[in-house]
Design a protein around this motif. Structure first.
Motif, PDB file in Angstrom:
ATOM      1  N   VAL A 231      -0.560 -10.822  25.600  1.00  0.00           N
ATOM      2  CA  VAL A 231       0.044 -11.858  26.442  1.00  0.00           C
ATOM      3  C   VAL A 231       1.506 -11.968  26.041  1.00  0.00           C
ATOM      4  O   VAL A 231       1.819 -12.182  24.862  1.00  0.00           O
ATOM      5  CB  VAL A 231      -0.672 -13.205  26.276  1.00  0.00           C
ATOM      6  N   SER A 232       2.410 -11.823  26.997  1.00  0.00           N
ATOM      7  CA  SER A 232       3.841 -11.848  26.692  1.00  0.00           C
ATOM      8  C   SER A 232       4.594 -12.716  27.690  1.00  0.00           C
ATOM      9  O   SER A 232       4.133 -12.950  28.812  1.00  0.00           O
ATOM     10  CB  SER A 232       4.416 -10.426  26.692  1.00  0.00           C
ATOM     11  N   ASP A 233       5.759 -13.185  27.270  1.00  0.00           N
ATOM     12  CA  ASP A 233       6.668 -13.950  28.122  1.00  0.00           C
ATOM     13  C   ASP A 233       7.875 -13.063  28.394  1.00  0.00           C
ATOM     14  O   ASP A 233       8.640 -12.742  27.479  1.00  0.00           O
ATOM     15  CB  ASP A 233       7.082 -15.241  27.406  1.00  0.00           C
ATOM     16  N   THR A 242       6.298 -11.586  22.480  1.00  0.00           N
ATOM     17  CA  THR A 242       4.840 -11.573  22.435  1.00  0.00           C
ATOM     18  C   THR A 242       4.349 -12.986  22.169  1.00  0.00           C
ATOM     19  O   THR A 242       4.790 -13.641  21.219  1.00  0.00           O
ATOM     20  CB  THR A 242       4.334 -10.637  21.335  1.00  0.00           C
ATOM     21  N   ILE A 243       3.448 -13.450  23.005  1.00  0.00           N
ATOM     22  CA  ILE A 243       2.825 -14.758  22.783  1.00  0.00           C
ATOM     23  C   ILE A 243       1.591 -14.601  21.906  1.00  0.00           C
ATOM     24  O   ILE A 243       1.404 -15.330  20.933  1.00  0.00           O
ATOM     25  CB  ILE A 243       2.449 -15.417  24.127  1.00  0.00           C
ATOM     26  N   ASP A 290      -5.458 -21.557  26.198  1.00  0.00           N
ATOM     27  CA  ASP A 290      -4.333 -21.598  25.273  1.00  0.00           C
ATOM     28  C   ASP A 290      -3.790 -20.176  25.166  1.00  0.00           C
ATOM     29  O   ASP A 290      -4.427 -19.310  24.561  1.00  0.00           O
ATOM     30  CB  ASP A 290      -4.795 -22.113  23.901  1.00  0.00           C
ATOM     31  N   LEU A 291      -2.617 -19.929  25.761  1.00  0.00           N
ATOM     32  CA  LEU A 291      -2.087 -18.566  25.767  1.00  0.00           C
ATOM     33  C   LEU A 291      -1.791 -18.052  24.363  1.00  0.00           C
ATOM     34  O   LEU A 291      -1.751 -16.842  24.136  1.00  0.00           O
ATOM     35  CB  LEU A 291      -0.815 -18.490  26.621  1.00  0.00           C
ATOM     36  N   ASP A 292      -1.592 -18.962  23.418  1.00  0.00           N
ATOM     37  CA  ASP A 292      -1.342 -18.556  22.032  1.00  0.00           C
ATOM     38  C   ASP A 292      -2.612 -18.104  21.323  1.00  0.00           C
ATOM     39  O   ASP A 292      -2.532 -17.552  20.223  1.00  0.00           O
ATOM     40  CB  ASP A 292      -0.713 -19.716  21.244  1.00  0.00           C
TER      41      ASP A 292
END
Length: 386
Positions: A231-233, A242-243, A290-292
């Motif tokens: 998962v990245s922003d 990178t998340i 929770d994307l983290d």
């Protein structure tokens, strides 16, 4: 119609066969090029002409891109063809932005990215071989391409054999001027991948509207990176971050996946686990509340041992290509509890662990028809029974 488990000679449940075009007929009048063992269809996408409303299937073949007019879906009609920029490739991929299709190919050094203005299809009355409108040369071989149509950025992944490979992660391209793509940046999470650190096999990028308020409105990508999901922003193309990453102990090849439309869940396939770590086709359900901290919420096993390939989500349904089993229809109205809801078997003689059969689907036409490719069998136009 699918009646008593058959649509013509094809086993089915809840899915009607509307039309079909064989692999050779996708380029009528011209024998397939290259060695016969390479002849195949591969990925698929779709385009609807905003002026005429005509729907088109964009079908990858080993030697180029076939465009099929679906204005009469019972008799789908190949109307145009874009030949490969270089040689043949089992892996050709295409996506659409602003009425242009962008085409890449793997194991095809020097191919780059072809750009074709699809409005040129208007008025064509007979099959026509087209030349691209533009060519983006900062890429060479590319395994897949994703486009976020909301932001106008393309993400070429699995780049290799020259050009700006971006570590085989995300090669980001600005499409704001559709015929003049420009390089926007690189991103690779180097803790993932088998042989090339950061290798991304496929990716989906969205403007995030999910439950994690910390990332609301950001451009978020979920990559399938062989050994993990990433998962990245990528909102800031010069400083993507990178998340989080997520994996599981018995992964074989984390291949591809798609978000639920509420962006809370990610449905993922593992291309090589059948026959090794699982006995039947496995669908993995990630909770991204929770994307983290991605959480593997469920593993769902299908009805056969067929290898799973690309899947796409539309509303509460997954359209999941399963090679020799064809297309599985999976109900996800209960997001964490997928339910088998139908199928269409494009390769009736096999339901085994073999690399042939259904490659991919495109389920986003407003008409309700969806299209699918099958390796040697060609293009299928299908619809769900109501």
């Amino acid at each position: 119609m699918c009646v008593d488990g058959l649509a013509g000679s094809f086993p089915c449940e809840g899915v009607d066969l509307v039309g079909q075009v064989s692999m050779p007929d996708l380029r009528p009048g011209t024998p397939p090029s290259g060695p016969e063992e390479w002849w195949n269809v591969n990925d698929i996408w779709g385009w609807t002409d905003p002026q005429t409303g005509v729907e088109y299937a964009l079908v990858g073949r080993h030697d180029g891109l076939s465009i099929v007019d679906l204005s009469n879906p019972v008799e789908p009609r190949p109307i145009a063809y874009l030949a490969s920029h270089t040689g043949t490739s089992w892996w050709r991929d295409m996506k659409v932005y602003a009425d242009h299709v962008y085409v890449v190919a793997d194991l095809s050094p020097g191919h780059g990215m072809q750009v074709l203005d699809l409005t040129r299809l208007r008025g064509l009355t007979e099959f026509t071989e087209l030349q691209p409108d533009a060519w983006y040369s900062r890429l060479s071989s590319v395994h897949n391409i994703a486009i976020n149509e909301e932001t106008g950025f393309a993400y070429a992944v699995g780049s290799n054999s020259g050009g700006d490979t971006c570590g085989s992660g995300l090669h980001m391209i600005d499409l704001s001027d559709p015929k003049n793509p420009t390089f926007a940046g690189c991103y690779a999470e180097t803790t993932t991948g088998f042989y090339i650190p950061g290798y991304t096999h496929d990716v989906q990028c969205v403007v995030y509207r999910g439950p994690d308020s910390e990332y609301a409105g950001q451009e978020i990508c979920v990559g399938s990176n062989e050994t993990a999901i990433v998962v990245s922003d990528v909102t800031d193309k010069e400083n993507p971050i990178t998340i989080s990453t997520g994996t599981y102990a018995d992964h074989a090849y984390i291949h591809q996946g798609w978000l639920s439309e509420d962006h809370q869940y990610f449905y993922q396939n593992d291309e090589l686990d059948e026959g090794f770590s699982v006995s039947r086709t496995r669908l993995l359900v990630w909770d991204l509340t929770d994307l983290d901290d991605p959480v593997l919420a469920r593993e769902h096993l299908g009805p056969t041992e067929a290898i799973d390939h690309n899947l796409y989500v539309h509303e509460d349904v997954i359209y999941h290509s399963n090679y020799t089993f064809g297309i599985r229809i999976i109900d996800i109205s209960d997001r964490e509890n997928p339910v088998e809801a139908g199928y269409f078997d494009t390769v009736p003689e096999h339901n085994n662990v073999e690399f042939r059969g259904s490659w991919s689907t495109y389920p986003y036409f407003e008409s309700g028809f969806f299209v699918a490719t099958s390796w040697n069998e060609g293009l299928f136009v299908l619809r769900l029974q109501q």
